[in-house]
Every structure is written in C-alpha cells, then in structure tokens.
Design a protein around this motif. Sequence first.
Motif, PDB file in Angstrom:
ATOM      1  N   ILE A 104       0.752  -1.471  -0.100  1.00 58.96           N
ATOM      2  CA  ILE A 104      -0.075   0.037   0.012  1.00 58.96           C
ATOM      3  C   ILE A 104       1.128   0.818   0.075  1.00 58.96           C
ATOM      4  O   ILE A 104       0.243   2.030  -0.716  1.00 58.96           O
ATOM      5  CB  ILE A 104      -1.245  -0.062   1.209  1.00 58.96           C
ATOM      6  N   LEU A 105       1.917   1.452   0.435  1.00 59.62           N
ATOM      7  CA  LEU A 105       2.782   2.241   0.515  1.00 59.62           C
ATOM      8  C   LEU A 105       3.396   2.694  -0.852  1.00 59.62           C
ATOM      9  O   LEU A 105       3.696   3.932  -1.509  1.00 59.62           O
ATOM     10  CB  LEU A 105       4.388   1.805   1.394  1.00 59.62           C
ATOM     11  N   ALA A 106       3.955   1.192  -1.844  1.00 58.15           N
ATOM     12  CA  ALA A 106       3.914   1.614  -2.615  1.00 58.15           C
ATOM     13  C   ALA A 106       3.019   2.829  -4.623  1.00 58.15           C
ATOM     14  O   ALA A 106       3.345   2.757  -4.746  1.00 58.15           O
ATOM     15  CB  ALA A 106       4.856   0.124  -3.805  1.00 58.15           C
ATOM     16  N   ARG A 107       1.912   1.939  -3.425  1.00 61.66           N
ATOM     17  CA  ARG A 107       0.918   2.269  -4.871  1.00 61.66           C
ATOM     18  C   ARG A 107       0.651   3.648  -4.360  1.00 61.66           C
ATOM     19  O   ARG A 107       0.566   4.499  -5.184  1.00 61.66           O
ATOM     20  CB  ARG A 107      -0.503   1.704  -4.650  1.00 61.66           C
ATOM     21  N   ALA A 108       0.466   4.601  -2.632  1.00 61.48           N
ATOM     22  CA  ALA A 108       0.390   5.780  -2.121  1.00 61.48           C
ATOM     23  C   ALA A 108       1.425   6.272  -2.889  1.00 61.48           C
ATOM     24  O   ALA A 108       1.354   7.433  -3.240  1.00 61.48           O
ATOM     25  CB  ALA A 108       0.426   5.827  -1.353  1.00 61.48           C
ATOM     26  N   GLY A 109       2.554   5.669  -3.152  1.00 57.37           N
ATOM     27  CA  GLY A 109       4.166   6.447  -3.190  1.00 57.37           C
ATOM     28  C   GLY A 109       3.031   7.295  -5.044  1.00 57.37           C
ATOM     29  O   GLY A 109       4.631   8.301  -5.097  1.00 57.37           O
ATOM     30  N   ARG A 110       2.975   6.621  -5.946  1.00 56.50           N
ATOM     31  CA  ARG A 110       2.987   6.838  -6.415  1.00 56.50           C
ATOM     32  C   ARG A 110       1.991   7.695  -6.739  1.00 56.50           C
ATOM     33  O   ARG A 110       1.474   8.264  -8.311  1.00 56.50           O
ATOM     34  CB  ARG A 110       2.233   5.943  -7.896  1.00 56.50           C
ATOM     35  N   GLY A 111       1.309   8.117  -6.472  1.00 63.08           N
ATOM     36  CA  GLY A 111       0.087   9.697  -6.219  1.00 63.08           C
ATOM     37  C   GLY A 111       0.676  10.609  -5.839  1.00 63.08           C
ATOM     38  O   GLY A 111       2.018  11.341  -5.390  1.00 63.08           O
ATOM     39  N   GLU A 112      -0.161  11.956  -5.509  1.00 59.47           N
ATOM     40  CA  GLU A 112       0.341  12.769  -5.534  1.00 59.47           C
ATOM     41  C   GLU A 112      -0.287  13.928  -4.092  1.00 59.47           C
ATOM     42  O   GLU A 112      -0.028  14.924  -3.219  1.00 59.47           O
ATOM     43  CB  GLU A 112       0.087  14.352  -6.245  1.00 59.47           C
ATOM     44  N   ARG A 113      -0.683  13.176  -3.193  1.00 60.69           N
ATOM     45  CA  ARG A 113      -1.313  13.074  -2.040  1.00 60.69           C
ATOM     46  C   ARG A 113      -0.058  13.176  -0.805  1.00 60.69           C
ATOM     47  O   ARG A 113       0.933  12.152  -1.012  1.00 60.69           O
ATOM     48  CB  ARG A 113      -2.015  13.098  -0.843  1.00 60.69           C
ATOM     49  N   GLY A 114      -0.284  12.990   0.697  1.00 59.98           N
ATOM     50  CA  GLY A 114       0.566  12.630   1.273  1.00 59.98           C
ATOM     51  C   GLY A 114      -0.363  12.993   2.794  1.00 59.98           C
ATOM     52  O   GLY A 114      -0.903  13.128   3.238  1.00 59.98           O
ATOM     53  N   ILE A 115       1.288  12.997   4.226  1.00 63.50           N
ATOM     54  CA  ILE A 115       0.836  13.379   5.533  1.00 63.50           C
ATOM     55  C   ILE A 115       1.504  15.102   4.962  1.00 63.50           C
ATOM     56  O   ILE A 115       2.178  15.443   4.483  1.00 63.50           O
ATOM     57  CB  ILE A 115       1.867  12.395   6.072  1.00 63.50           C
ATOM     58  N   THR A 116      -0.045  15.810   6.142  1.00 67.40           N
ATOM     59  CA  THR A 116       1.579  17.334   6.624  1.00 67.40           C
ATOM     60  C   THR A 116       1.103  17.488   7.932  1.00 67.40           C
ATOM     61  O   THR A 116      -0.221  17.160   8.600  1.00 67.40           O
ATOM     62  CB  THR A 116      -0.362  17.986   6.318  1.00 67.40           C
ATOM     63  N   LEU A 117       1.863  17.257   9.177  1.00 69.06           N
ATOM     64  CA  LEU A 117       2.000  17.414  10.101  1.00 69.06           C
ATOM     65  C   LEU A 117       2.255  18.541  10.680  1.00 69.06           C
ATOM     66  O   LEU A 117       2.593  19.947  10.096  1.00 69.06           O
ATOM     67  CB  LEU A 117       3.622  16.945  10.340  1.00 69.06           C
ATOM     68  N   ILE A 118       1.377  18.832  12.031  1.00 74.40           N
ATOM     69  CA  ILE A 118       0.704  20.416  12.904  1.00 74.40           C
ATOM     70  C   ILE A 118       1.341  20.222  13.912  1.00 74.40           C
ATOM     71  O   ILE A 118       1.331  19.100  14.388  1.00 74.40           O
ATOM     72  CB  ILE A 118      -0.454  20.706  11.935  1.00 74.40           C
TER      73      ILE A 118
END
Length: 561
Positions: free
Chosen positions: A19-33
């Motif tokens: 699932i990490l590899a698939r997510a890595g091909r996209g544009e979104r991500g985590i925003t830490l605040i």
Amino acid sequence: MSDYTHPEELFGAATVPEILARAGRGERGITLIDGGLRETPLPYALLAATANRVATGLARVGVRPGDRVALVSTTSPRFLLSLFGVWRAGAVPAVIAPPHRLTDLAAIMADLRRRIAHLDACCLVVADSFGEFISKRIGPEVPVLTCGELVTGRADDPPRHQPAPEDIAYLQFTSGTTGPSKAVVLTHRQLLTNVAVCCQRLLVEGVNSVHVSWAPLYHDLGLVAVLSAVAARIHLILQAPEAFLAAPDSFVDALSKFRATSTVAPNFAYGLAGDGMRLRPRRLDLSALRVCGDGSEPTRPGPVEAFTTYGAPYGLRPSAITPMYGLAEATLSVTMGDRFAPLSWDVVSRQSLCSGGTADPASPGESAARTLAVCGDAVPGVTVTIQDARGANVPDRVIGEICVQGPSVMLGYWQAPEATAEVIRDGWLRTGDLGYRTPAGIVVCGRGKDMIIIGGANLYPEDYEHVAAQADISVTRCAAFAVPDEERMIVAVELAGDVDPNAVADAVMARLRGELGHAPDRVVVIGRNAIPRTSSGKVQRGRCRESYFTGRLPVLAESAR
C-alpha cells in the motif's frame, strides 16, 4: 458473519509495503502540524522513497525479515519514515510509548527493558532527542539507532523480500488497564482488513477526503488512522498528542482550516472542543465533517452535547458524532453507530445494572438512571455476541461479556499461550468488557475485572469516577477500586489548584452519597498526576489500589463514610 471487503478489492494490496508503494505513485500525503497549525508536509512519494533508504540501513545492521524492531518516539516525520522503513525491510515493528514523565526513571527504564526482552527485539529505534539518554540506560545487549541515523542514510538498496499477507505485520501493546501490557500479534491481512472496514465506515475515499488525527501512534487508534490514509491515498492531517494537549483548540482549528471530512478521537477531546468553541468563539467552518468517531473511552453525553451544540453554528452536522467500540485484540474496530443519524442513547436503571442481570429502561432525568451510548452494530465481517459465564448467548438487555469473531481478531498474544487461551475460547475472543444488546446495537457498560461487588450488588467504577469528577471543578482524574477481600470501596481523586483538600473530599463524598445507591467506604484526595495511567491515558485501577495500600499514593485528605 457478514460479508466484508478484502483489502485487495479496496486497495489492490494486502501488505503494508504494497500500500505504501501504491501511495507513493500519487500526489497526496501527510501534513504534520504543531499546536499553532504550522505545517510540515510529508508526501507519500517521499515516505515511500525514504522507507527504502531506512530499510537499507536496517539490513546493514543485521535486521532480517521477521525480526522484531522496537520503536520509541513521539509523532514526527522522521518517526513515520523509520516506521514504514521497518515494514519495507520485512521486519515487525512494535511501537512503545515514549516516557512522558521522568518522576520514576528507574521504573520507566525497567518497563522498556522488559518490553524489549519480551519482543526479543533485534534493535531499538528511538527519536533523535533522547537517543543518547536511552542508549546510556538500556544496556549494550540491544543496539540503539536514532530515527535521524536511519533517515539520512545515503544507500538505497532495500531488501528484495516482500512479506506475504499472512506474515506477522505488527505487535500492538495493549493498554494494560487491568494487568501487565501484552503484545497483540497481527498479520498484514488482519491489519489491512480492519483498515478497509474503517475506511468504508468513516467514508474515507477519494481526492476530497481529509482525515485529522492526533491519536498517538503507539495506540491502535493512531496507527490505523495513518494506515487508512496511506491505503486510501487521502490527505492526512497529523498532530502529536502532546501538541494537542498543550493547545486543545488546535483540534477544532485543524478540522476547520483543512476542511476535514472525518476524524476519530476520545470522548474527552470533544468536550474540550465544545468548551473551546463556547469560551473562545472564532471563525470556523465545520460543514465538511461527515463522521466524527468517538472511541477509545466511554462515550458520555456531556462532551458530545457540548461539541454538537457549540459546533452547530459553524456548520457541524448533528449526526456527525458516531460512537465506536473496539480493542487492540480485534485490530481496532468492532462496532460503529449509524453515520447518518444522531447518536443514540440508552437510559437505564442504575439499580438494574447493579443487580447484575438486566439493563432495564428508565426515564431521562431520573436520579437513579445511567445514560449509555449505543455503539451500533458489528462492522462488516465481524460477529458480536453477548455471552454468560458458560459461553451461552443471552437475550437482549441481559448483561454479559462481549465476545467477538472476525477476520481481524488477533492470532494471539506474543509468546503468551496461556494468556491467549484465556481470552480466545472456542473461536471467540472474550473481550472482558461487559455489555448488552439492544435493537439499536451494542451497549458497553464496564470492564469485568474492574467490577466492584458489595452486598451482592455489582458497582461500576465508571459511575463513581464520573460522579466524583462532577463534584468539584478542581478534580482532574478519579479512580474507584475495591478493598481486597473486603466488601468496601475506595474512590481516589486527583486535585489541581490551590484549594482545601478536606473540603474537596467532603464534597465528593456528599455527591457520591446523594447520587449513587451505595456510598464508598472512603474518598481520598491525592496530588495531581498521582493516579497511575496507561500510555494512552486510561486509569489503571489495579495499580492505583496497589499504590494506595502500599502507601505510595500522596494522600492529602480523606473523607470516610
């Protein structure tokens, strides 16, 4: 058992590295605040690429697929990179809560060494800020690496091993509310099957979904929130729990600023959010929120009403708050309320609960009534029954033990076959939680091991703690427990502020005597932060009782019945 969506069907993958590899091909991500909503972006592409680097570094120090790796850190970009790097290496992470207080350093380090030895961990990965501190105290037997060392490694040649869905993915330590914390064993498939359920029930899907979480990553609630966001490839707003606690208004501010569509938090957080909106009105927009999961602790009316009442002018839907019931032994989610209807309450006779038989309906407002949240029906794939001590199912409104079957129920406790056999019997996970079934769903009313029996009556410590907390604004936390081998009860309350502890003790005793059918034998007032808690903040009643009877609780005042 109801049908459920397999992770391959929803995510196209059934392991965390996939699932990490698939997510890595996209544009979104985590925003830490942080508490001021200052942002640190962590795109999934960077998370996936750096996880490869971390996996390479771990392999170089001898970490092999299937090895256990202990991690101690608060929420941070480097910790996330290290955690997913452990998964990319094919190893099995176990996240341990970082020390929050150093008042008993020897006990903290002894507990950390115990957990590492129990895991037979090949190494310990820690936050940069206390790498040297822990290295000096943990001993030479276990190599200590910092997140910074792993993340800044230059080589990028990760192991080619890819874990199978049935391989062990994670060891989740239980909260330890009723005994020593144990490590729950979960496979990749079990973990992601529950993640798929959570995504569907929280309406986490597509480019427009934004989830906000401050739950600690050593807790199942926080871990599943991160994995759900990665698996569904949505935008996740992530905050360290200590940043939220230092600035509670930041929770609602983040929901507004980032147009959150979902969140999950303990009940007390919604109470703080409601109080913040009442006391500090400001420009907010909560109209995007569809589901606000209320879990991890009992759902009480006061915090829910505060949040929904003071959130309504900002566009909060009255149906947004959704009660949830779950536990680490089932990965996380077991039941959930209706996401499209206001939260349902069950008002019952406290006397009927105390008699130990049934939950008889009562009228709202009755002094002898107890209001409990209906936690809904089982999530897809899960079967929930209420069983008596013999393992037989009981009718609606009869109190028994909540028992669970499903594809996300743990394999067992790590290296603890006797403890596993105690809770998994005849294919059922016996949760130790007491509850009953209604037409609207399951209601949870207490923990079996915490029950206090006096004169044949079953007294729920949650009742006494809740009423005691309302007696005086200076009371911050409460613990009710039985006197060993005697039909007597003690209620301990923590005190904050410069007030007369004797007056508080008398006020708490008077409130308990007036509202509950059986007054405790004694109310003791103790100093702030003296009640033992789990890493997730839950009261450890057993440890509190032990500390009281061994003289380790700093008693400031007492009031006897």
